[in-house]
Design an enzyme around this catalytic site. Structure first.
Site, PDB file in Angstrom:
ATOM      1  N   GLU A 119      37.672  51.571  49.267  1.00 49.28           N
ATOM      2  CA  GLU A 119      37.752  52.294  50.549  1.00 49.28           C
ATOM      3  C   GLU A 119      37.904  51.369  51.755  1.00 49.28           C
ATOM      4  OE1 GLU A 119      35.512  56.479  49.629  1.00 49.28           O
ATOM      5  OE2 GLU A 119      34.231  54.858  50.342  1.00 49.28           O
ATOM      6  N   ASN A 120      38.693  50.332  51.637  1.00 44.59           N
ATOM      7  CA  ASN A 120      39.077  49.541  52.806  1.00 44.59           C
ATOM      8  C   ASN A 120      40.312  50.193  53.408  1.00 44.59           C
ATOM      9  OD1 ASN A 120      39.847  47.605  54.686  1.00 44.59           O
ATOM     10  ND2 ASN A 120      40.726  46.242  53.130  1.00 44.59           N
TER      11      ASN A 120
END
Length: 696
Positions: free
Chosen positions: A326-327
């Protein structure tokens, strides 16, 4: 009374699938054996006779022996002594003969690994029991089975005569606890480890950093916890204690330090690690945030080298989890210097830059003797094949990794915080029968992990969010694929839940404690009845309706009730049996009638208690609906048992009432809507009513 009737119903028709897929009776009453084992063993053969448990019952070892094995034997005998009240000796006997012979070939791995031999055989006869295992860990698994075999009759306690040959289907069977969003105290972690050992899980995945908190003491970088934890963190002494506690129970500890994203708490004390200038604060909301590590500075890798060296000395497991999920790339896109770096290094997008970061990080891990494990997003063809990918996206992602040569573990479908039913988790298989993987590719699927993310979970309800559902997931990961009878799983889960409580887990008692706090009285009988028929709404529904953050007091009715309480399956099973022949199923009709009358009778006292407890006021409508549901059930049973036809529009009206009661209110739902709907739909009615019912 209902649980006795349900047990009889289940025993009358369920079958147990063996490892070879052959059916056999679940409860061999003629031989005095009631199968409540969980997880089910690979092979089980029931013999005639039993081994009595007396004060002279003792254990000896006849081959390898060490302190860890002695402690495991003493724990097992201690639990049997507590259960039976028989004062048997706990220490391994120095005699040459004992009722239990534990024969272990050797210690096993010095640092427990995912390929540790956990197989065992257990043979119980009238003259004694023999447990054989290749390793100490295998002996621990067999000792857990031995404890589950304890049974009783009018003559006392005994072990039934059985022959068991058992080994896990998957090598990686884990539980992940997120301690970043809400900190979990050491005693809660130890309880979880005790539960894991009881159901033969073998990996405790410890999620130790998040945007909302950095939870592991670093002496090299003290501001990680000094500034980024609100004072809620584990000291290195405590972490080593947890690692040792887990090892003594045959459980590995894999720490996770999420990077390069989900790292806001790192930056509070060390803003130079970030891709954007500070200052930073601990994030109180939940979600995906922009702050991300700067992968272009050598100082970032120097920091991580020192930090990982420090953590490697605390956590001996061969794997270290880097997160990697989830970057969103926003922090990198907004930094001109980073954009220049990407152009100079021919990195076409932020995914390529994260791969560059992972490559650099991998070299640091290898330097300190660690293998990389990360979530789906770390999977790129440039990484070596010895990394492990943990899939939160689903089987397709898992299979893609296996086809590309990567070892994988499954967590999609095992997210406990989603508040799915035990049956839904139980249906998820890391290697479903329909898979198209070759045998070589299948071997790369190491297993799975249950996960509890703690946006909506605190220490006061952590046990009820993990247990007993995780026991069913543990069975899916240990037992043969053919062990998949949902009714039988629930039957055995009810027994296992009580066994877990006896270990000190609080998943059952937590409900009564929470209800007393909400009601501000000890007189909570009717409230307990209502609570037993309620379940939390799903994670996404609660996030939408309430939008809790880290500072939200999670102390409402929804936070006291169990996830997938027994009432759901109990009533479905009871109604299913009753509807086989409503005119003759008198016991089931009486049980349903008694329950429905109790629901109706509870309303006055419920309203009185709720009226004096502001914390319960939002749920008052549920008390009134309980009476309505009881009336629906009573009328349906009356029509069905008598064979009478319901008046025109009766069915339409009752189904509309059930539809309304099914909607989320006070962040909870009733567990009994489906069986009530089944009753209503089964009632004979006019053609118009039948047509309306068919549309439903």
């Amino acid at each position: 009374m209902m649980h006795r009737i349900i047990a009889a119903i289940v025993a009358s028709f369920l079958v147990l699938s063996s490892a070879q897929g052959q059916a056999r009776p679940l409860n061999n009453e003629s031989q005095g054996f009631v199968n409540t084992l969980m997880p089910q063993p690979s092979r089980l053969s029931v013999q005639e006779g039993h081994l009595g448990i007396t004060a002279s019952f003792s254990a000896i070892t006849d081959h390898y022996r060490d302190d860890r094995l002695d402690a495991a034997i003493a724990r097992s005998l201690g639990r049997i002594r507590t259960q039976t009240g028989i004062s048997m000796p706990l220490a391994v006997s120095a005699d040459k003969a004992g009722a239990l012979v534990v024969s272990v070939d050797g210690r096993g791995e010095a640092i427990q690994a995912f390929d540790e031999d956990e197989s065992y055989s257990l043979d119980v006869g009238a003259s004694g029991a023999r447990l054989h295992a290749a390793s100490v860990v295998g002996a621990m698994r067999g000792l857990e089975t031995l404890q589950q075999l304890v049974q009783s009759d009018a003559t006392g306690y005994f072990f039934p005569a059985v022959s068991i040959h058992d080994a896990p289907r998957f090598r990686w069977r884990g539980l992940m606890i997120d301690c970043g969003r809400h900190f979990m105290p050491v005693d809660a972690i130890k309880r979880a480890i005790d539960g894991m050992a009881a159901v033969k899980l073998n990996v405790f995945h410890w999620h130790l950093s998040e945007d909302q908190g950095f939870r592991m003491e670093s002496r090299a970088f003290p501001k990680l916890t000094g500034s980024g934890s609100d004072g809620l963190f584990y000291t290195q002494v405590q972490a080593r204690e947890i690692v040792g506690y887990a090892r003594d129970r045959g459980i590995r500890v894999v720490p996770e330090f999420d990077m390069p994203g989900h790292t806001t708490a790192w930056f509070v004390g060390y803003p130079d690690l970030a891709s954007a200038p500070g200052p930073f604060e601990i994030e109180r909301e939940f979600g995906v945030f922009d702050p991300v590590m700067d992968p272009t500075r050598e100082s970032t890798y120097k920091f991580l080298d020192t930090f990982i060296a420090e953590m490697a000395a605390i956590f001996p497991d061969n794997f270290l989890h880097i997160g990697g999920d989830e970057n969103n790339g926003v922090g990198w896109k907004a930094n001109p210097r980073i954009q220049t770096f990407m152009r100079e290094h021919n990195l076409r997008d932020t995914a390529a830059l994260q791969n560059y970061f992972n490559q650099r990080l991998l070299k640091i891990l290898e330097k300190h003797g660690k293998h990389m494990i990360g979530w789906d997003e770390v999977l790129t063809p440039d990484l070596p094949k010895d990394i492990v990918v943990q899939s939160w996206r689903g089987f397709d992602s898992l299979a893609a990794g296996a086809k590309n040569g990567y070892r994988s573990i499954l967590s999609a479908g095992y997210y406990l915080n989603h508040m799915f039913t035990t049956a839904e988790h139980y249906a998820v298989d890391p290697l479903p029968a329909s898979n198209d993987l070759t045998p070589e590719q299948q071997a790369r699927i190491l297993g799975g992990e249950a996960c509890i993310w703690t946006e909506q979970t605190t220490p006061r309800d952590i046990d009820s969010r993990i247990w007993p559902r995780t026991a069913a997931i543990a069975e899916r990961l240990w037992s043969p694929r053919e062990v998949n009878n949902v009714d039988d799983m629930y039957r055995r889960l009810g027994v296992e839940s009580l066994r877990l409580e006896s270990l000190g887990l609080q998943h059952i008692s937590q409900t009564a404690v929470g209800l007393r706090q909400l009601a501000e009285t000890e007189q909570i009988g009717p409230l307990q009845l209502l609570a037993s028929l309620l379940e939390p709404i799903t994670f996404d529904e609660r996030a939408h309706l309430q939008h809790p953050n880290q500072l939200t007091p999670l102390n409402q009715l929804v936070d006291t009730i169990s996830a997938d309480p027994p009432s759901r399956h109990d009533y479905e099973l009871l109604v299913r049996s009753y509807l086989q022949d409503p005119r003759t199923r008198l016991h089931e009709a009486a049980e349903l009638t008694s329950s429905f009358k109790a629901w109706i009778a509870a309303e006055p006292e419920l309203l009185r208690v709720m009226g004096g407890a502001p914390a319960l006021a939002p749920a008052e409508s549920r008390a009134q609906q309980l009476t309505e549901l009881g009336a629906v059930g009573l009328e349906a049973v009356s029509y069905l048992s008598s064979g009478l036809t319901a008046p025109t529009n009766w069915k339409v009206q009752q189904l509309a009432l059930l539809d309304d009661a099914e909607k989320p209110q006070a962040l909870v739902r009733f567990t009994v809507i489906k069986p009530l709907r089944d009753l209503v739909n089964a009632v004979p009615g006019s053609p118009g009513a039948q047509a309306a019912s068919a549309q439903k």
